[in-house]
Scaffold this active site. Sequence first.
Site, PDB file in Angstrom:
ATOM      1  N   ARG A  71       0.838  -1.196   0.000  1.00  0.00           N
ATOM      2  CA  ARG A  71       0.000   0.000   0.000  1.00  0.00           C
ATOM      3  C   ARG A  71       0.880   1.254   0.000  1.00  0.00           C
ATOM      4  O   ARG A  71       1.994   1.237   0.516  1.00  0.00           O
ATOM      5  CB  ARG A  71      -0.913   0.009   1.227  1.00  0.00           C
ATOM      6  N   TYR A 199      -1.115  -3.529  -7.008  1.00  0.00           N
ATOM      7  CA  TYR A 199      -0.932  -4.249  -5.740  1.00  0.00           C
ATOM      8  C   TYR A 199      -2.248  -4.328  -4.946  1.00  0.00           C
ATOM      9  O   TYR A 199      -2.951  -3.317  -4.811  1.00  0.00           O
ATOM     10  CB  TYR A 199       0.156  -3.586  -4.868  1.00  0.00           C
ATOM     11  N   LYS A 208      -9.595  -2.497   1.731  1.00  0.00           N
ATOM     12  CA  LYS A 208      -9.315  -1.352   2.584  1.00  0.00           C
ATOM     13  C   LYS A 208     -10.092  -0.115   2.130  1.00  0.00           C
ATOM     14  O   LYS A 208     -10.596   0.655   2.955  1.00  0.00           O
ATOM     15  CB  LYS A 208      -7.811  -1.072   2.642  1.00  0.00           C
ATOM     16  N   HIS A 228     -10.553  -2.504  11.491  1.00  0.00           N
ATOM     17  CA  HIS A 228      -9.462  -3.366  10.990  1.00  0.00           C
ATOM     18  C   HIS A 228      -9.241  -4.486  12.012  1.00  0.00           C
ATOM     19  O   HIS A 228      -8.255  -4.493  12.744  1.00  0.00           O
ATOM     20  CB  HIS A 228      -8.197  -2.506  10.833  1.00  0.00           C
ATOM     21  N   SER A 250      -1.332  -3.587  10.247  1.00  0.00           N
ATOM     22  CA  SER A 250      -0.973  -4.479   9.147  1.00  0.00           C
ATOM     23  C   SER A 250       0.288  -5.277   9.484  1.00  0.00           C
ATOM     24  O   SER A 250       1.251  -4.729  10.023  1.00  0.00           O
ATOM     25  CB  SER A 250      -0.723  -3.649   7.891  1.00  0.00           C
ATOM     26  N   ALA A 251       0.236  -6.560   9.150  1.00  0.00           N
ATOM     27  CA  ALA A 251       1.355  -7.482   9.385  1.00  0.00           C
ATOM     28  C   ALA A 251       1.754  -7.552  10.861  1.00  0.00           C
ATOM     29  O   ALA A 251       2.931  -7.647  11.202  1.00  0.00           O
ATOM     30  CB  ALA A 251       2.541  -7.150   8.490  1.00  0.00           C
ATOM     31  N   CYS A 252       0.776  -7.486  11.751  1.00  0.00           N
ATOM     32  CA  CYS A 252       1.042  -7.606  13.185  1.00  0.00           C
ATOM     33  C   CYS A 252       0.274  -8.758  13.816  1.00  0.00           C
ATOM     34  O   CYS A 252       0.081  -8.802  15.034  1.00  0.00           O
ATOM     35  CB  CYS A 252       0.723  -6.308  13.904  1.00  0.00           C
ATOM     36  N   GLY A 253      -0.212  -9.702  13.012  1.00  0.00           N
ATOM     37  CA  GLY A 253      -0.687 -10.951  13.594  1.00  0.00           C
ATOM     38  C   GLY A 253      -2.176 -11.242  13.559  1.00  0.00           C
ATOM     39  O   GLY A 253      -2.615 -12.175  14.240  1.00  0.00           O
ATOM     40  N   THR A 255      -4.168 -12.440  10.948  1.00  0.00           N
ATOM     41  CA  THR A 255      -4.451 -13.727  10.304  1.00  0.00           C
ATOM     42  C   THR A 255      -3.986 -14.872  11.191  1.00  0.00           C
ATOM     43  O   THR A 255      -4.681 -15.884  11.337  1.00  0.00           O
ATOM     44  CB  THR A 255      -3.766 -13.783   8.921  1.00  0.00           C
ATOM     45  N   ASN A 256      -2.822 -14.697  11.797  1.00  0.00           N
ATOM     46  CA  ASN A 256      -2.300 -15.761  12.662  1.00  0.00           C
ATOM     47  C   ASN A 256      -3.196 -16.012  13.869  1.00  0.00           C
ATOM     48  O   ASN A 256      -3.488 -17.156  14.201  1.00  0.00           O
ATOM     49  CB  ASN A 256      -0.882 -15.418  13.120  1.00  0.00           C
ATOM     50  N   ASP A 279      -9.356  -9.900   8.929  1.00  0.00           N
ATOM     51  CA  ASP A 279      -8.828  -8.565   8.630  1.00  0.00           C
ATOM     52  C   ASP A 279      -9.812  -7.433   8.898  1.00  0.00           C
ATOM     53  O   ASP A 279      -9.404  -6.368   9.324  1.00  0.00           O
ATOM     54  CB  ASP A 279      -8.378  -8.508   7.163  1.00  0.00           C
ATOM     55  N   ARG A 372       2.021 -12.242  -0.690  1.00  0.00           N
ATOM     56  CA  ARG A 372       0.701 -12.568  -0.139  1.00  0.00           C
ATOM     57  C   ARG A 372       0.078 -13.777  -0.822  1.00  0.00           C
ATOM     58  O   ARG A 372       0.430 -14.125  -1.944  1.00  0.00           O
ATOM     59  CB  ARG A 372      -0.238 -11.365  -0.350  1.00  0.00           C
ATOM     60  N   GLY A 497       0.242 -20.118  18.474  1.00  0.00           N
ATOM     61  CA  GLY A 497      -0.728 -20.939  19.214  1.00  0.00           C
ATOM     62  C   GLY A 497      -0.739 -20.641  20.704  1.00  0.00           C
ATOM     63  O   GLY A 497      -1.780 -20.714  21.369  1.00  0.00           O
ATOM     64  N   ASP A 498       0.430 -20.291  21.240  1.00  0.00           N
ATOM     65  CA  ASP A 498       0.494 -20.026  22.683  1.00  0.00           C
ATOM     66  C   ASP A 498      -0.240 -18.743  23.072  1.00  0.00           C
ATOM     67  O   ASP A 498      -0.472 -18.497  24.258  1.00  0.00           O
ATOM     68  CB  ASP A 498       1.954 -19.993  23.148  1.00  0.00           C
TER      69      ASP A 498
END
Length: 589
Positions: A71, A199, A208, A228, A250-253, A255-256, A279, A372, A497-498
């Site tokens: 972005r 992109y 977004k 978000h 963004s990119a701070c977890g 999806t995980n 997201d 991605r 996971g923890d």
Amino acid sequence: MSLTNNATINNWVEEMRKLTKPSRVVWIDGSEKQLADLRAESCSNGEIIELNQEKLPGCYLHRTAVNDVARVEHRTFICTPTKEDAGNTNNWMDPKEAYDKLGKLFDGSMSGRTMYVIPFSMGIIGSEFAKVGIELTDSIYVVLNMAIMTRIGKAVLDSFGNGTDFVRGLHSKAQLDEENRYIVHFPQDNTIWSINSGYGGNVLLGKKCFALRIASYQGRKEGWMAEHMLILGIEKPNGETKYIAAAFPSACGKTNLAMLIPPEGYRKKGYKVWCVGDDIAWLRLGPDGGLWAMNPESGFFGVAPGTNMKSNPNALLTTKKNTIFTNVVHNLDDNTIWWEGLDNNPPTNALNWKGEKWDPTSGEKGAHPNSRFTAPAAQCPCISPEFENPRGVPISALVFGGRRAKTAPLVYQAFDWNHGVFVGSAMASETTAAASGAVGVVRRDPMAMLPFCGYNMGDYFTHWLEMGSRIKKQPKIFNVNWFRQDENGRFIWPGYGDNMRVLEWIIRRCDDEVDAAKTPIGYIPNINDINIECIEDEVSVETLKELLSIDTGLWKEDAAGIEEYYNKIGGRMPKELLDQLDALKSRLG
Ligand code: GTP
Ligand code: SPV
Ligand code: MN
């Protein structure tokens, strides 16, 4: 030929056709046949590469231009009638000036190309909480991604009938000229214009641009919120499921966390985690007086690097079929893909994300850090049974979190809703590769919405406070930080996971099952209430104490940083939050 009799839609498409001058117009009906033809066409012109269909059925690889990988916040504009309405945290252009400027760039930008008309729905088609958009684009890659990320096609138009309230999205790759790249929003016109990029976040206009920037503006007018946030359900051993929505930059977890697999001890007891969204959350008041969340998307546009069978098996399994990979490594031996952190066997006969011959021992990264995958959410092994429920799910806890080496403890709870809004407004996080520019710089990112709030940030905070006063059953509000580091720069919390261990404390707090210690910044867990069974080797009681410690000196510095940021936001900062800041300062002494 148009797929609708809706004159408002047809007139607008015609107007945009006259502007961009494509050689033909193709309406996307959403059929598998049409999408298959488009994939074939896109393969034949080299835009996408068909991967090994035995190992990765339905999967393709795409490479963006090398100067077009994330972005572009400095080229993203909110064009409200006045600058004050966009506020000091957004770039602003006068709407007329923006239409003129971009109108010139769009003039003839599709000549010799096809314009695709993509009708899409954010949310279940026809549901009262869904919203319709139409994206015009000259990119088949955009069509194929939108077909995964949103619900598309004729069904959207049929259910929309003669409606007029739809978002008008116009995208052209034009010349992919960086100097003339613009992502421009006209919230009062329900309009988004994006030019000279290919992109994801710049061009998949449902994501977004619509579901956050335009939708946040709509939400304020209509009394709901676009955030978000991931949405997950935790099923307890007694069968009850509690839902949490969490905002991380963004990119701070997100999806995980959204699809985490609980540690073995939890699984044995009967805990399960269900993913509703990874997201974006649209939040509304429910009939029970609580806050309900639905995921307006139907796919994941997830960060590839670091995704593996240990960190996020559910994400990896989701991408085994019908997935588009962007800017990853191409393994030429078996026509598959690879990225840093997938496994310890980088391919030796491979091309990097730029399509150049790549030597894994060169020290150069093969996949772009912001590479991605675009994958259908329905393929996720832990997708929630409520994923297709148009009303969404009732939220027990809202969680904010950022990437901070110091200062923020592993978890703490806000005293009440308004204090929680303060905590969210004061979020800070290190920048990541998801946006162009420096990586690893701490910046304020209120509610993880700094790049996505479609109006004045002060008004946005006021809206949060007002929503709170309307919610009878308020969710509890928490802050987490998975990224605390030791003096050697190593993460001291195992994460992934923890993180379930922290979520357990959060839902126990929501159920009033556990006490907490009152500190100047909020409620902190008592040391014995975070379960570290089976990870004592990694996280000793000492480490846990460190993770939960609050350094008053650092917090005083932080309070000064918050004050500076509030000053930047300016005159529309709600008094309630200024009072919250004063209260924090006096608690810190
Ligand atoms: P966007 O799609 O950009 O909005 O990102 P996201 O918030 O969904 O982030 P994602 O889950 O893709 O994670 C981004 C990066 O953070 C990846 O490199 C992960 O490996 C890393 N990460 C995620 N969760 C954790 C965690 O608990 N601990 C640590 N140390 N890293 C994590
Ligand atoms: C983000 O940057 O927060 C993303 C990816 O989720 S993008 O769609 O590019 O915005
Ligand atoms: Mn995101």
